[in-house]
Design an enzyme around this catalytic site. Sequence first.
Site, PDB file in Angstrom:
ATOM      1  N   GLY A 144       3.831  -5.488   4.635  1.00 52.16           N
ATOM      2  CA  GLY A 144       4.283  -6.464   5.525  1.00 52.16           C
ATOM      3  C   GLY A 144       3.699  -6.683   6.793  1.00 52.16           C
ATOM      4  O   GLY A 144       3.948  -7.948   7.430  1.00 52.16           O
TER       5      GLY A 144
ATOM      6  N   ASP B  17       2.481  -6.193   1.218  1.00 53.77           N
ATOM      7  CA  ASP B  17       2.520  -4.555   0.899  1.00 53.77           C
ATOM      8  C   ASP B  17       3.229  -4.115   1.895  1.00 53.77           C
ATOM      9  O   ASP B  17       4.575  -4.063   1.949  1.00 53.77           O
ATOM     10  CB  ASP B  17       0.999  -4.198   0.891  1.00 53.77           C
ATOM     11  CG  ASP B  17       0.833  -2.734   0.576  1.00 53.77           C
ATOM     12  OD1 ASP B  17       1.489  -2.241  -0.433  1.00 53.77           O
ATOM     13  OD2 ASP B  17      -0.125  -2.291   0.776  1.00 53.77           O
TER      14      ASP B  17
HETATM   15  P1  IMP Z   1       0.236  -5.559   4.069  1.00 56.60           P
HETATM   16  O1  IMP Z   1      -0.192  -6.038   5.632  1.00 56.60           O
HETATM   17  O2  IMP Z   1      -0.084  -4.092   4.131  1.00 56.60           O
HETATM   18  O3  IMP Z   1       1.455  -6.289   3.794  1.00 56.60           O
HETATM   19  O4  IMP Z   1      -1.286  -5.867   3.389  1.00 56.60           O
HETATM   20  C1  IMP Z   1      -1.204  -7.129   2.833  1.00 56.60           C
HETATM   21  C2  IMP Z   1      -2.700  -7.294   2.457  1.00 56.60           C
HETATM   22  O5  IMP Z   1      -3.442  -6.164   1.926  1.00 56.60           O
HETATM   23  C3  IMP Z   1      -2.823  -8.476   1.205  1.00 56.60           C
HETATM   24  O6  IMP Z   1      -2.990  -9.686   1.712  1.00 56.60           O
HETATM   25  C4  IMP Z   1      -3.988  -7.921   0.496  1.00 56.60           C
HETATM   26  O7  IMP Z   1      -5.211  -8.588   0.994  1.00 56.60           O
HETATM   27  C5  IMP Z   1      -3.978  -6.457   0.654  1.00 56.60           C
HETATM   28  N1  IMP Z   1      -3.501  -5.571  -0.507  1.00 56.60           N
HETATM   29  C6  IMP Z   1      -2.389  -5.208  -0.623  1.00 56.60           C
HETATM   30  N2  IMP Z   1      -2.120  -4.394  -1.534  1.00 56.60           N
HETATM   31  C7  IMP Z   1      -3.345  -4.495  -2.383  1.00 56.60           C
HETATM   32  C8  IMP Z   1      -3.598  -4.336  -3.701  1.00 56.60           C
HETATM   33  O8  IMP Z   1      -2.610  -3.803  -4.481  1.00 56.60           O
HETATM   34  N3  IMP Z   1      -4.746  -4.872  -4.197  1.00 56.60           N
HETATM   35  C9  IMP Z   1      -5.671  -5.587  -3.324  1.00 56.60           C
HETATM   36  N4  IMP Z   1      -5.234  -6.054  -1.968  1.00 56.60           N
HETATM   37  C10 IMP Z   1      -4.127  -5.579  -1.534  1.00 56.60           C
END
Ligand code: IMP
Length: 183
Positions: free
Chosen positions: A113, A111
């Site tokens: 990152g 998402d």
């Molecule tokens: P980031 O650190 O923003 O990249 O978030 C990554 C983590 O957020 C992933 O490993 C997921 O567990 C969670 N996540 C991000 N987007 C979603 C979504 O649309 N549905 C469910 N979990 C999400």
Amino acid sequence: MPDTGTFGYASPSNQILIAREKLQTRVAELGRQIEQDYAGKDLVMVCILKGGVMFLTDLMRAIRIPHAIDFMAVSSYGIGARESTGVVRIIMDLERDIRGKHVLLVEDIIDSGRTLNYICEVLNARGPATLRICTLLNKYERREVEVPLDYVGFNIPNEFVFGYGLDIDELYRNLPFIGVFKD
Ligand code: IMP
Ligand code: MG
């Protein structure tokens, strides 16, 4: 919308984004690619719990070369939160040393990152031979921190998704498809 009642889940306002068959076909393709790229190498697939677990187990079965698996649990969201806080905590660390191994991180979704960027920093410091990333879903529009993605299942739009390992407040990970949360 297909009948999802069997899985204890049905809401007319939620939609299926990626059907079961499409997921399975893509996972098989990724498996072919990974087994070619890692043939003869000491491969360790590291699954990020809990979201990556269903993807890992299907991917493992699609990879016909010897490989080890290990798990790591991190937390970046609170219950009910829909945004990454940027604060990542290691809840559970790997069991084995990854020094000199070819590590492939298996993630459900990238998402912002932030989570993966942090994990990569931590793991790179342990001296793996290589560290690459395999994510089922890539929400590219939301990227805040650049992370090099080596294997991507699907690029998806900026919507909250669930199923196939991904949760809504810890539920619906069991669904065999990816749905879009509209409520
Ligand atoms: P980031 O650190 O923003 O990249 O978030 C990554 C983590 O957020 C992933 O490993 C997921 O567990 C969670 N996540 C991000 N987007 C979603 C979504 O649309 N549905 C469910 N979990 C999400
Ligand atoms: Mg999650």
